[in-house]
Design an enzyme around this catalytic site. Sequence first.
Site, PDB file in Angstrom:
ATOM      1  N   LYS A  63       0.436   3.288  -3.039  1.00 14.94           N
ATOM      2  CA  LYS A  63      -0.751   4.125  -3.270  1.00 14.94           C
ATOM      3  C   LYS A  63      -0.405   5.611  -3.199  1.00 14.94           C
ATOM      4  O   LYS A  63      -1.090   6.451  -3.778  1.00 14.94           O
ATOM      5  CB  LYS A  63      -1.844   3.762  -2.262  1.00 14.94           C
ATOM      6  CG  LYS A  63      -2.366   2.341  -2.485  1.00 14.94           C
ATOM      7  CD  LYS A  63      -3.243   1.860  -1.362  1.00 14.94           C
ATOM      8  CE  LYS A  63      -3.689   0.415  -1.630  1.00 14.94           C
ATOM      9  NZ  LYS A  63      -4.284  -0.235  -0.474  1.00 14.94           N
TER      10      LYS A  63
ATOM     11  N   VAL B 116       1.417  -3.794   3.649  1.00 16.57           N
ATOM     12  CA  VAL B 116       1.482  -5.109   4.288  1.00 16.57           C
ATOM     13  C   VAL B 116       2.761  -5.883   3.955  1.00 16.57           C
ATOM     14  O   VAL B 116       2.978  -6.974   4.484  1.00 16.57           O
ATOM     15  CB  VAL B 116       0.232  -5.986   3.996  1.00 16.57           C
ATOM     16  CG1 VAL B 116      -1.010  -5.409   4.645  1.00 16.57           C
ATOM     17  CG2 VAL B 116       0.028  -6.188   2.501  1.00 16.57           C
TER      18      VAL B 116
ATOM     19  N   SER C 217       0.795  -1.239   0.000  1.00 12.97           N
ATOM     20  CA  SER C 217       0.000   0.000   0.000  1.00 12.97           C
ATOM     21  C   SER C 217       0.821   1.280   0.000  1.00 12.97           C
ATOM     22  O   SER C 217       0.257   2.353  -0.220  1.00 12.97           O
ATOM     23  CB  SER C 217      -0.956   0.004   1.179  1.00 12.97           C
ATOM     24  OG  SER C 217      -2.030  -0.851   0.893  1.00 12.97           O
TER      25      SER C 217
ATOM     26  N   TYR D  73      -4.420   3.583   7.703  1.00 17.21           N
ATOM     27  CA  TYR D  73      -5.759   2.983   7.713  1.00 17.21           C
ATOM     28  C   TYR D  73      -6.511   3.343   8.984  1.00 17.21           C
ATOM     29  O   TYR D  73      -6.450   4.474   9.448  1.00 17.21           O
ATOM     30  CB  TYR D  73      -5.677   1.449   7.566  1.00 17.21           C
ATOM     31  CG  TYR D  73      -4.744   0.989   6.501  1.00 17.21           C
ATOM     32  CD1 TYR D  73      -5.029   1.240   5.175  1.00 17.21           C
ATOM     33  CD2 TYR D  73      -3.575   0.329   6.808  1.00 17.21           C
ATOM     34  CE1 TYR D  73      -4.169   0.816   4.183  1.00 17.21           C
ATOM     35  CE2 TYR D  73      -2.711  -0.093   5.821  1.00 17.21           C
ATOM     36  CZ  TYR D  73      -3.018   0.155   4.519  1.00 17.21           C
ATOM     37  OH  TYR D  73      -2.182  -0.254   3.547  1.00 17.21           O
TER      38      TYR D  73
ATOM     39  N   TYR E 243      -2.978  -2.736 -10.568  1.00 21.99           N
ATOM     40  CA  TYR E 243      -2.989  -2.604  -9.102  1.00 21.99           C
ATOM     41  C   TYR E 243      -2.094  -3.677  -8.449  1.00 21.99           C
ATOM     42  O   TYR E 243      -1.273  -3.374  -7.586  1.00 21.99           O
ATOM     43  CB  TYR E 243      -4.429  -2.679  -8.576  1.00 21.99           C
ATOM     44  CG  TYR E 243      -4.492  -2.698  -7.067  1.00 21.99           C
ATOM     45  CD1 TYR E 243      -4.271  -1.528  -6.331  1.00 21.99           C
ATOM     46  CD2 TYR E 243      -4.721  -3.879  -6.360  1.00 21.99           C
ATOM     47  CE1 TYR E 243      -4.293  -1.543  -4.934  1.00 21.99           C
ATOM     48  CE2 TYR E 243      -4.746  -3.898  -4.980  1.00 21.99           C
ATOM     49  CZ  TYR E 243      -4.533  -2.734  -4.273  1.00 21.99           C
ATOM     50  OH  TYR E 243      -4.533  -2.761  -2.892  1.00 21.99           O
TER      51      TYR E 243
HETATM   52  N1  GLN Z   1      -1.719  -5.586  -2.009  1.00 24.20           N
HETATM   53  C1  GLN Z   1      -2.394  -5.425  -0.764  1.00 24.20           C
HETATM   54  C2  GLN Z   1      -3.883  -5.713  -0.919  1.00 24.20           C
HETATM   55  O1  GLN Z   1      -4.444  -5.346  -1.895  1.00 24.20           O
HETATM   56  C3  GLN Z   1      -2.176  -4.040  -0.249  1.00 24.20           C
HETATM   57  C4  GLN Z   1      -2.790  -3.815   1.098  1.00 24.20           C
HETATM   58  C5  GLN Z   1      -1.889  -3.142   2.075  1.00 24.20           C
HETATM   59  O2  GLN Z   1      -0.683  -3.010   1.925  1.00 24.20           O
HETATM   60  N2  GLN Z   1      -2.481  -2.745   3.157  1.00 24.20           N
HETATM   61  O3  GLN Z   1      -4.493  -6.305  -0.071  1.00 24.20           O
END
Ligand code: GLN
Length: 305
Positions: free
Chosen positions: A64, A259, A61, A241, A189
């Site tokens: 993003k 993550v 993430s 988050y 993505y």
């Molecule tokens: N690739 C992960 C997902 O889509 C990204 C989520 C994250 O890093 N929180 O679940």
Amino acid sequence: MKELLETVVKDCGYTWRQGQVATYIPELAKARADATGIAVCDLSSGLSGAGDTDFAFTMQSVSKVVSLALALSECGEEKVFSAVGMDPLADPFNSIMRLEMDAPHRPHNPLINSGAIVVLSLLPWKESSQRIAAVSAMAARMTGRKAVAVNEAVYLSEKGTSDRNRALAWFLKSVGNLEGDIEDILDAYFRQCSLEVTCEDLAVLGATLAADGTNPVTGERVVSPEVARVVRTIMATCGMYDGSGEFAVSVGIPAKSGVGGGIAAAVPGRMGIGTCGPALDRKGNSVAGLAMLKRLSEELKLRIY
Ligand code: GLN
């Protein structure tokens, strides 16, 4: 600085035991849970690091932030924020509940999964390969690397276990809030989440945002000061988050987690910080990363609030 960072790693590294590596993407479960690294890119004195600064992990993430910076630069604030909101959410990053409950069924912000998928769909390139090329080029400019590559094993692993992200995307399409070739957008993505970096890369990325969009290592203006300001602000409110509020109180710096275990932080006008530690808390944030950022923020009085 190096000495301080070594102390931070020594004092906080053990906290990885309180977390767990992500397993819902099988390839991520193979990560070394005890890897712990931190790097600082100070706007005046440059890069220093301690611990596992060579440890490579996927951005997940954190990517993003890169696609948001790119979309804001290419499409403008108005277009981006008419497609996604800019408010934090008290639900997990891949939750579908609010998307369905809250009209107009628009992702609440660009840093949750549904929001990032919509952001990618706005980019002015049609094919997944062009979109990912643009995102990875932006990642390279922000990190000061020649290229940032996709880890193919993680990409395939995520693609193969992507029911939730597919559900988010197809739901958005069903309510008319996602346009284009859905599978192609999802493919971009999964690839952007699988871009591979180190904590030093994330420190430079954070420093680029801290320096109002100019990469302090390469000297290149990567995004405008306005785009950097908006991205930092969204990081501050939504970057961790459903842990964003607690992080604002305890650490007080705009930051974005992933993550894969990485966190990139931007202290306006001062420095970027990158951490790695694949063991995560229940909200998906790196346990050692959180502990190290808290400690560094206290030591260097980095809180912006
Ligand atoms: N690739 C992960 C997902 O889509 C990204 C989520 C994250 O890093 N929180 O679940």
